[in-house]
Write a protein that holds these residues in place. Structure first.
Motif, PDB file in Angstrom:
ATOM      1  N   LEU A 165       1.013  -1.199   0.124  1.00 51.53           N
ATOM      2  CA  LEU A 165      -0.155  -0.013  -0.104  1.00 51.53           C
ATOM      3  C   LEU A 165       1.160   1.309  -0.158  1.00 51.53           C
ATOM      4  CD1 LEU A 165      -2.351  -1.381   2.735  1.00 51.53           C
ATOM      5  CD2 LEU A 165      -2.825  -1.155   0.303  1.00 51.53           C
ATOM      6  N   THR A 189      -0.810  -0.365  -4.691  1.00 50.53           N
ATOM      7  CA  THR A 189      -1.439   0.425  -4.607  1.00 50.53           C
ATOM      8  C   THR A 189      -1.101   2.008  -4.488  1.00 50.53           C
ATOM      9  OG1 THR A 189      -2.277   0.914  -2.342  1.00 50.53           O
ATOM     10  CG2 THR A 189      -3.575  -0.755  -3.702  1.00 50.53           C
ATOM     11  N   ASP A 190      -1.540   3.038  -5.087  1.00 47.19           N
ATOM     12  CA  ASP A 190      -1.015   4.459  -5.081  1.00 47.19           C
ATOM     13  C   ASP A 190      -2.166   5.148  -5.846  1.00 47.19           C
ATOM     14  OD1 ASP A 190       1.921   5.619  -4.148  1.00 47.19           O
ATOM     15  OD2 ASP A 190       0.559   6.892  -5.337  1.00 47.19           O
ATOM     16  N   VAL A 215     -10.429  -0.724  -3.744  1.00 42.92           N
ATOM     17  CA  VAL A 215      -9.109  -1.769  -3.530  1.00 42.92           C
ATOM     18  C   VAL A 215      -9.762  -3.014  -2.910  1.00 42.92           C
ATOM     19  CG1 VAL A 215      -7.000  -1.963  -2.272  1.00 42.92           C
ATOM     20  CG2 VAL A 215      -7.396  -0.019  -3.525  1.00 42.92           C
ATOM     21  N   THR A 230       0.523  -8.051   3.816  1.00 42.48           N
ATOM     22  CA  THR A 230       0.233  -6.592   3.459  1.00 42.48           C
ATOM     23  C   THR A 230       1.130  -5.737   4.209  1.00 42.48           C
ATOM     24  OG1 THR A 230      -2.073  -7.281   3.147  1.00 42.48           O
ATOM     25  CG2 THR A 230      -1.702  -4.938   3.490  1.00 42.48           C
ATOM     26  N   GLU A 232       2.131  -1.757   4.585  1.00 40.59           N
ATOM     27  CA  GLU A 232       1.505  -0.332   4.816  1.00 40.59           C
ATOM     28  C   GLU A 232       2.725   0.631   4.590  1.00 40.59           C
ATOM     29  OE1 GLU A 232      -0.568   3.017   4.722  1.00 40.59           O
ATOM     30  OE2 GLU A 232       0.830   2.653   6.520  1.00 40.59           O
ATOM     31  N   THR A 234       2.039   4.202   3.527  1.00 39.35           N
ATOM     32  CA  THR A 234       1.369   5.455   3.125  1.00 39.35           C
ATOM     33  C   THR A 234       1.085   6.416   4.526  1.00 39.35           C
ATOM     34  OG1 THR A 234      -1.165   4.709   3.572  1.00 39.35           O
ATOM     35  CG2 THR A 234       0.058   4.239   1.304  1.00 39.35           C
ATOM     36  N   VAL A 239      -6.318   4.108   4.749  1.00 38.52           N
ATOM     37  CA  VAL A 239      -5.650   2.946   4.016  1.00 38.52           C
ATOM     38  C   VAL A 239      -5.169   1.999   5.280  1.00 38.52           C
ATOM     39  CG1 VAL A 239      -3.435   2.399   2.729  1.00 38.52           C
ATOM     40  CG2 VAL A 239      -4.497   4.521   2.369  1.00 38.52           C
ATOM     41  N   THR A 243      -6.116  -2.430   5.608  1.00 38.32           N
ATOM     42  CA  THR A 243      -4.928  -3.551   5.846  1.00 38.32           C
ATOM     43  C   THR A 243      -5.672  -4.907   6.046  1.00 38.32           C
ATOM     44  OG1 THR A 243      -4.491  -3.037   8.019  1.00 38.32           O
ATOM     45  CG2 THR A 243      -3.042  -2.149   6.280  1.00 38.32           C
TER      46      THR A 243
END
Ligand SMILES: [Zn+2]
Ligand SMILES: [Zn+2]
Length: 348
Positions: A165, A189-190, A215, A230, A232, A234, A239, A243
């Motif tokens: 992420l 993702t972004d 998402v 996952t 993270e 960001t 977001v 998760t």
């Protein structure tokens, strides 16, 4: 010498300061390349507790002077800065958990850093490099080690599926480490298409833009119950909340994004974590025993064999003297960028 000094919140100046003379047990690096870290930008925008301070910890150069007790064999050797200066004595240092040291220093945050022509460091904080390695690529070793450390904390294994992420500099390093270590499926993702394009180029199998698609729904379509791991990167609360629904039961989540401290999460987050028996790990820096850790030695190996692509992550190069202008533009969101390299030798 010239250096870039944080004088106060939002005040950065390029100015003359005294050149460091290495203390006993220390050596001096003549800086060849510096990369700007998101944390340098945060210290400038949000303010910091220590002023004045020379920022910068993603730095490489040539050792040009040694203090008492340090072998002259170091002179002329190339090195990157290992920014954490642990005490090596407290309970956590004894266990090898250096980033949890009770009384650490940090080059570029608690003591003078690498945004300068020269920087003083303890002998143990010079990470020696092969002569043939590019200084610019070596300046990016430290962020790579953070990404590698996250995969270790998430107990990543070959052929697992993973979601990254955020495709900023740490996210893009994570994508590369997932590719190098043999992930079966890498989803990234972004909200910025430019970042997603780089992610695809360096190893992402699927990219998702949360400003265009849902998402959680997309991941359910692609992976059913979710990913094995996952990551993270960001620091955005919404977001962080996502998760869990994108991670499979008994899967792992590793957090490295700095979250805004004035926000909170609903406790459905914990309920979701319990019901799915997901393990949640925090990540702080990149160290393991023996200091500085396998994260560092593996980065060198991956750089030398060509598997770690630093070039694709560099978006801009500027002389060090331009740092105050660049930080002002970044602070005002006027400079879209990935990694920015500063060069002290081109300083006007
Ligand atoms: Zn950094
Ligand atoms: Zn300690």
């Amino acid at each position: 010498m010239k250096a870039v000094v944080l004088e106060n919140k939002g005040v950065l100046s390029y100015k003359e300061v005294s050149i460091p003379d290495p203390a006993p047990g220390h050596l001096r690096l003549k800086v060849k390349a510096i990369s700007i870290c998101g944390s340098d930008i945060k210290r400038y925008v949000d303010g910091h507790r220590i002023y004045p301070l020379i920022l910068g910890h993603e730095t490489s150069g040539i050792i040009d002077r040694v203090g008492e007790g340090v072998g002259e064999i170091y002179l002329g050797k190339h090195a990157a800065i290992i920014p954490l200066v642990p005490c090596f004595e407290c309970e956590q240092c004894q266990r090898g958990y250096y980033s949890a040291c009770h009384s650490y220093s940090f080059i570029g945050s608690r003591q003078a850093g690498g945004f300068a022509e020269y920087v003083d460091l303890p002998e143990r904080n010079a990470f020696l490099l092969p002569d043939e390695m590019s200084f610019e690529h070596a300046a990016l070793i430290e962020p790579s080690t953070v990404a590698r450390h996250m995969l270790a904390l998430g107990d990543f294994k070959r052929d697992q599926t993973a979601i990254v992420l955020g495709a900023g500099s740490i996210g893009l390093m994570i994508v590369q480490w997932l590719r190098i270590l043999g992930a079966d499926q890498i989803i990234v993702t972004d909200i910025l298409e430019d970042n997603l394009q780089i992610a695809s180029k360096i190893g992402a199998h699927i990219t998702l833009n949360p400003s265009k698609v849902d998402v959680v729904k997309e991941v359910q379509k692609l992976l059913g119950d979710g990913a094995d791991l996952t990551l993270e990167a960001t620091g955005v609360p919404q977001v962080l909340e996502q998760t869990l629904p994108i991670t499979r039961p008994r899967g792992k989540v590793v957090l490295a994004g700095n979250q805004p401290l004035d926000k909170s999460l609903p406790l459905t987050f914990i309920e979701n974590m319990m019901r799915r028996e997901i393990s949640l790990s925090g990540c702080f820096m990149s160290y393991s025993a023996p200091f500085p850790g396998h994260e560092w030695t593996e980065t060198i190996t991956a750089l030398l064999d060509g598997s770690l692509d630093m070039e694709s992550l560099i978006s801009h190069r500027f002389p060090l003297s331009k740092a105050p202008d660049i930080f002002e533009k970044i602070g005002a969101h006027q400079l879209a960028h990935q990694k920015i390299i500063l060069n002290p030798e081109e300083a006007a």
